[in-house]
Design a protein around this motif. Structure first.
Motif, short mmCIF file in Angstrom:
data_model
loop_
_atom_site.label_atom_id
_atom_site.label_comp_id
_atom_site.label_asym_id
_atom_site.label_seq_id
_atom_site.Cartn_x
_atom_site.Cartn_y
_atom_site.Cartn_z
N VAL A 258 0.86 -1.18 0.00
CA VAL A 258 0.00 0.00 0.00
C VAL A 258 0.89 1.23 0.00
O VAL A 258 1.91 1.29 0.69
CB VAL A 258 -0.97 0.01 1.21
N PHE A 259 0.51 2.19 -0.82
CA PHE A 259 1.27 3.42 -0.99
C PHE A 259 0.44 4.57 -0.41
O PHE A 259 -0.66 4.84 -0.86
CB PHE A 259 1.57 3.65 -2.47
N LEU A 260 1.00 5.25 0.60
CA LEU A 260 0.28 6.28 1.34
C LEU A 260 0.73 7.66 0.88
O LEU A 260 1.80 8.14 1.24
CB LEU A 260 0.53 6.10 2.84
N GLN A 261 -0.09 8.32 0.06
CA GLN A 261 0.18 9.68 -0.39
C GLN A 261 -0.62 10.62 0.52
O GLN A 261 -1.63 11.22 0.14
CB GLN A 261 -0.22 9.84 -1.87
N LEU A 262 -0.15 10.73 1.76
CA LEU A 262 -0.86 11.45 2.81
C LEU A 262 0.07 12.46 3.48
O LEU A 262 1.28 12.22 3.59
CB LEU A 262 -1.37 10.47 3.88
N LEU A 263 -0.51 13.56 3.96
CA LEU A 263 0.28 14.59 4.62
C LEU A 263 0.89 14.09 5.93
O LEU A 263 0.36 13.20 6.60
CB LEU A 263 -0.59 15.82 4.90
N THR A 264 1.99 14.71 6.28
CA THR A 264 2.70 14.41 7.53
C THR A 264 1.79 14.60 8.74
O THR A 264 0.86 15.40 8.73
CB THR A 264 3.90 15.36 7.66
N GLY A 265 2.12 13.89 9.81
CA GLY A 265 1.40 14.06 11.07
C GLY A 265 0.26 13.07 11.21
O GLY A 265 0.35 11.90 10.80
N SER A 266 -0.86 13.54 11.75
CA SER A 266 -1.95 12.62 12.08
C SER A 266 -2.56 11.91 10.87
O SER A 266 -2.93 10.74 10.98
CB SER A 266 -3.04 13.35 12.88
N PRO A 267 -2.70 12.54 9.67
CA PRO A 267 -3.27 11.79 8.54
C PRO A 267 -2.45 10.54 8.20
O PRO A 267 -2.99 9.45 8.00
CB PRO A 267 -3.27 12.80 7.39
N LEU A 268 -1.13 10.71 8.14
CA LEU A 268 -0.26 9.60 7.79
C LEU A 268 -0.18 8.58 8.92
O LEU A 268 -0.27 7.36 8.69
CB LEU A 268 1.14 10.13 7.45
N ALA A 269 -0.03 9.06 10.15
CA ALA A 269 0.05 8.15 11.30
C ALA A 269 -1.25 7.36 11.47
O ALA A 269 -1.21 6.16 11.80
CB ALA A 269 0.36 8.94 12.57
N LEU A 270 -2.39 8.00 11.25
CA LEU A 270 -3.67 7.32 11.38
C LEU A 270 -3.77 6.15 10.41
O LEU A 270 -4.21 5.05 10.77
CB LEU A 270 -4.82 8.30 11.13
N ALA A 271 -3.33 6.35 9.18
CA ALA A 271 -3.39 5.29 8.19
C ALA A 271 -2.48 4.12 8.59
O ALA A 271 -2.88 2.95 8.49
CB ALA A 271 -2.99 5.83 6.82
N VAL A 272 -1.27 4.42 9.04
CA VAL A 272 -0.34 3.37 9.44
C VAL A 272 -0.91 2.58 10.62
O VAL A 272 -0.91 1.33 10.62
CB VAL A 272 1.03 3.96 9.81
N LYS A 273 -1.41 3.28 11.63
CA LYS A 273 -1.95 2.61 12.81
C LYS A 273 -3.13 1.71 12.44
O LYS A 273 -3.28 0.60 12.97
CB LYS A 273 -2.37 3.66 13.86
#
Length: 389
Positions: free
Chosen positions: A229-244
């Motif tokens: 999966v490739f996460l094209q998400l902004l730094t901080g909570s958007p990216l961390a939320l997807a990973v978690k």
């Protein structure tokens, strides 16, 4: 095995700046009385709203460099305007107008590509160089003359990631999760890289930057049988939320995160096990010794926290600007030419301008390991097709 780099400071990066000013629009100053040469600069950064974490780090990096240049008597860069873009493009444009009214020789702009795009027409009319970390590829295309990017653009990081994931690792069933910003829209470049290799995204999901739950998107990705999966998400909570969410729902494929994975604003939200084995494209800043360690120590002493890559590239940008000022550069035109000719090594890497104003051309594929530290798996020199006339 390459030596490890601190994950809190890894990633892509770099930049170049230059300048002094002289009286008149687009450059103020000259030689300070009994002091070093001076020049006026302005900041138009996102200090409030959902992307404030970026602007606050960037402003701290700028301020630290300004103080060092002044203390070392290299140059006295005067911040004549410090405007907050807020969270809206219209507010960002008004902030830019207020800043240029103070006749700076260089403007440091926001990280959000949509905001810089909203300013683009006036940037061209004012002919005052603007430095940005925004990764949106189109910013420096279409006959751009005045915007300079001190960070690898999305086209570069996506090309490097695709080469590594598909050509080296042999992944065949990619999924995409992108946000609804201009940065997220660059996922179109990833789709093109996937198609070029005769592959197809088995899931293609989107999420709002303010989302607090992406369980639905992650569930569909898992059901698709994706091997990555490739996460094209902004730094901080958007990216961390997807990973978690991917981790907690048992996704076992490979995760490729956007460059913001290396930022403390992302890593601080993740456990060691959640971050482990994630790949991210960027540039690595060595904080184990030398200039990188000195910068990180000075930043933490001044602000009580670790810098991220966005602070580092802005620091380097100001230091380059100070060098140009010390060499007698004065007007906005001088500084634009200096940026076009940039070839500078800073704490975050080597900056060399291309025809479009991109200052970074080497992308490192980073892999997170124990202690949320990232090591360089492979360096990739990325060439993109210039579109400027």
């Amino acid at each position: 095995m390459r030596k490890q780099w601190k994950g809190t400071l890894a990633v892509m990066t770099a930049l170049a700046l230059a300048g002094t000013g002289c009286g008149g629009p687009g450059g103020a100053t000259g030689k300070g009385e009994g002091g070093p040469p001076t020049a006026n600069i302005a900041t138009v950064l996102t200090m409030s709203g959902f992307a404030a974490v970026f602007g606050q780090q960037q402003k701290s990096g700028i301020d630290l460099a300004v103080e060092k240049l002044r203390t070392d008597k290299v140059a006295d860069l005067k911040v004549v305007a410090a405007e907050d873009t807020g969270a809206a493009n219209a507010t960002a444009l008004n902030a830019y107008r207020k800043a240029v009214a103070q006749e700076p020789a260089v403007v440091f702009g926001p990280i959000l590509g949509t905001m810089v795009l909203a300013m683009r027409g006036e940037i061209d009319r004012n002919s005052i160089p603007l430095i940005t970390t925004a990764a949106t590829t189109s910013l420096t295309q279409n006959n751009n003359k005045n915007i300079f990017r001190n960070f690898a653009n999305s086209s570069m990081t996506i090309k490097a990631t695709a080469q590594f994931a598909f050509d080296k690792q042999g992944l065949k069933k990619p999924a995409i999760l992108a946000d609804n910003t201009s940065f997220g829209s660059d996922a179109a470049l990833l789709r093109a890289e996937i198609t070029k290799r005769g592959l197809k995204a088995v899931a293609d999901e989107s999420a709002d930057t303010t989302a607090t739950d992406v369980t639905g998107q992650v569930s569909r990705i898992i059901r698709s049988g994706a091997d990555s999966v490739f996460l094209q998400l902004l730094t901080g909570s958007p990216l961390a939320l997807a990973v978690k969410t991917l981790r907690s729902n048992g996704f076992t494929g490979q995760i490729y995160a956007a460059p913001g994975m290396t930022s403390p604003s992302t890593l601080d939200l993740l456990s060691e096990s959640e971050a482990k084995d994630i790949y991210s494209a960027g540039l690595a800043l060595d904080t184990t010794g030398g200039a990188g360690a000195d910068f990180a120590a000075a930043f933490k002493q001044q602000y009580g926290k670790d810098p991220d890559i966005y602070a580092a590239v802005m620091y380097d940008s100001v230091m380059l600007l100070g060098k140009a000022v010390s060499e007698g550069k004065s007007t906005a035109a001088d500084l634009r030419a200096a940026l076009r000719d940039a070839n500078y090594t800073g704490v975050s890497g080597v900056f060399h301008s291309d025809a479009e104003g991109n200052l970074v051309h080497t992308v490192s594929i980073l892999k997170f390991g124990d202690g949320k530290k990232a090591s360089v798996d492979q360096d990739i020199d990325v060439q993109t097709e210039a579109t400027n006339g």
